[in-house]
Design a protein around this motif. Structure first.
Motif, PDB file in Angstrom:
ATOM      1  N   ALA A 111      42.623  35.217  37.307  1.00  9.22           N
ATOM      2  CA  ALA A 111      42.477  36.418  38.062  1.00  9.22           C
ATOM      3  C   ALA A 111      41.624  36.299  39.298  1.00  9.22           C
ATOM      4  CB  ALA A 111      42.262  37.548  37.044  1.00  9.22           C
ATOM      5  N   LEU A 144      41.083  44.898  42.661  1.00 11.25           N
ATOM      6  CA  LEU A 144      41.440  45.354  41.578  1.00 11.25           C
ATOM      7  C   LEU A 144      42.957  45.636  41.369  1.00 11.25           C
ATOM      8  CD1 LEU A 144      38.498  47.762  40.349  1.00 11.25           C
ATOM      9  CD2 LEU A 144      38.780  45.358  39.762  1.00 11.25           C
ATOM     10  N   THR A 147      45.199  42.516  41.802  1.00  7.54           N
ATOM     11  CA  THR A 147      44.991  41.456  40.853  1.00  7.54           C
ATOM     12  C   THR A 147      45.615  42.006  39.563  1.00  7.54           C
ATOM     13  OG1 THR A 147      42.798  40.785  41.454  1.00  7.54           O
ATOM     14  CG2 THR A 147      43.357  40.147  39.402  1.00  7.54           C
ATOM     15  N   PHE A 148      45.620  43.428  39.171  1.00  9.97           N
ATOM     16  CA  PHE A 148      46.112  44.062  37.823  1.00  9.97           C
ATOM     17  C   PHE A 148      47.533  43.670  38.248  1.00  9.97           C
ATOM     18  CE2 PHE A 148      47.587  47.507  35.890  1.00  9.97           C
ATOM     19  CZ  PHE A 148      46.725  47.526  34.438  1.00  9.97           C
ATOM     20  N   GLY A 151      48.820  40.622  37.311  1.00 10.56           N
ATOM     21  CA  GLY A 151      48.637  40.589  35.918  1.00 10.56           C
ATOM     22  C   GLY A 151      49.969  40.868  35.467  1.00 10.56           C
ATOM     23  N   LEU A 186      45.233  41.685  30.354  1.00 13.00           N
ATOM     24  CA  LEU A 186      44.955  42.717  31.627  1.00 13.00           C
ATOM     25  C   LEU A 186      43.531  43.169  31.698  1.00 13.00           C
ATOM     26  CD1 LEU A 186      48.273  44.914  31.521  1.00 13.00           C
ATOM     27  CD2 LEU A 186      47.880  42.953  32.936  1.00 13.00           C
ATOM     28  N   ASP A 189      41.737  40.165  33.310  1.00 15.67           N
ATOM     29  CA  ASP A 189      42.277  39.959  34.554  1.00 15.67           C
ATOM     30  C   ASP A 189      41.307  40.948  35.419  1.00 15.67           C
ATOM     31  OD1 ASP A 189      44.385  38.404  34.125  1.00 15.67           O
ATOM     32  OD2 ASP A 189      45.836  39.929  34.040  1.00 15.67           O
ATOM     33  N   ALA A 190      41.006  42.023  35.002  1.00 16.25           N
ATOM     34  CA  ALA A 190      40.061  43.111  35.419  1.00 16.25           C
ATOM     35  C   ALA A 190      38.659  42.620  35.654  1.00 16.25           C
ATOM     36  CB  ALA A 190      40.169  44.490  34.996  1.00 16.25           C
TER      37      ALA A 190
END
Length: 221
Positions: A111, A144, A147-148, A151, A186, A189-190
């Motif tokens: 991520a 954010l 990337t989310f 994901g 997730l 990932d964050a």
């Protein structure tokens, strides 16, 4: 990206680590072919392709992909590939199943690479185009959300491939272990995106400037 200043690893050592990882991916790919393990073949094959991207970006687009950035990207695909290794009679279960934190580390690291790439491109457009203005607060949120979103897309791919493998009786290339696993993925990932948003953007200034220069030259040609 100056890893040496933080971890005492010289650029030469970083390049050596990258070469070791690339050679290891080749060996793992050969193991996958030898034992007919589709998951290993696909993940290591893709890993080798991704590991070559920094060199191609540096050669073809003159982006400053230094040893630290290359090691960062290569580490992400290498650790993921290692986690998929299953060799009948030797390694019956992969690290994703036997090591509880492996999935968390690989998701956070992957991520962070996605976040870094997204930030570099968005920030370069901001620098290049006077009509585009991306405040630092918005950029944090953008990293954010990007990337989310990636994901979520990845989780959908895992689920789809898992269902397809079960439907056709084939080996799963990627595996989803349930709703709890998805939520944890997730969340990490964050974590990776947050690390880049807070501390990583300064390390990418050279890449941002190079992309902006590239956009400027192409728009002026």
């Amino acid at each position: 990206m100056n890893i040496r200043g933080r971890f005492g690893i010289s650029a030469r050592q970083q390049r050596r680590l990258v070469r070791v990882m690339e050679l290891s991916l080749v060996v793992m790919l050969a193991i996958g072919v030898r034992y007919g393990q589709t998951g290993i073949i696909v993940n290591c094959g893709i890993g080798l392709v991704v590991a070559r991207i920094p060199g191609l970006l540096k050669r073809d687009y003159d982006l400053p992909m230094d040893a630290g950035l290359t090691l960062w990207i290569t580490s992400a695909v290498f650790l993921h590939a290692v986690g998929t290794i299953v060799v009948p009679g030797v390694v019956e279960q992969n690290l994703y199943r036997t090591t509880w934190w492996w999935d968390h580390v690989t998701h956070a690291l992957s991520a962070s690479v996605v976040a870094g790439a997204g930030y570099s491109v968005a920030r370069a457009v901001d620098v290049h185009d006077d009509e585009v203005r991306l405040p630092s607060q918005f950029m944090f949120v953008f990293i954010l959300l990007l990337t989310f979103a990636f994901g979520v897309f990845w989780e959908v791919i895992e689920f789809t491939l898992g269902v397809a493998a079960e439907r056709f009786g084939a080996a799963a290339v990627l595996t989803q272990y349930g709703l709890g696993d998805t939520i944890a993925d997730l969340a990490f990932d964050a974590v990776g995106a947050t690390i880049v948003a807070i501390w990583g953007t300064a390390r990418l200034s050279g890449v941002v400037a190079a992309i902006a220069d590239r956009l400027e030259s192409e728009s002026g040609s």
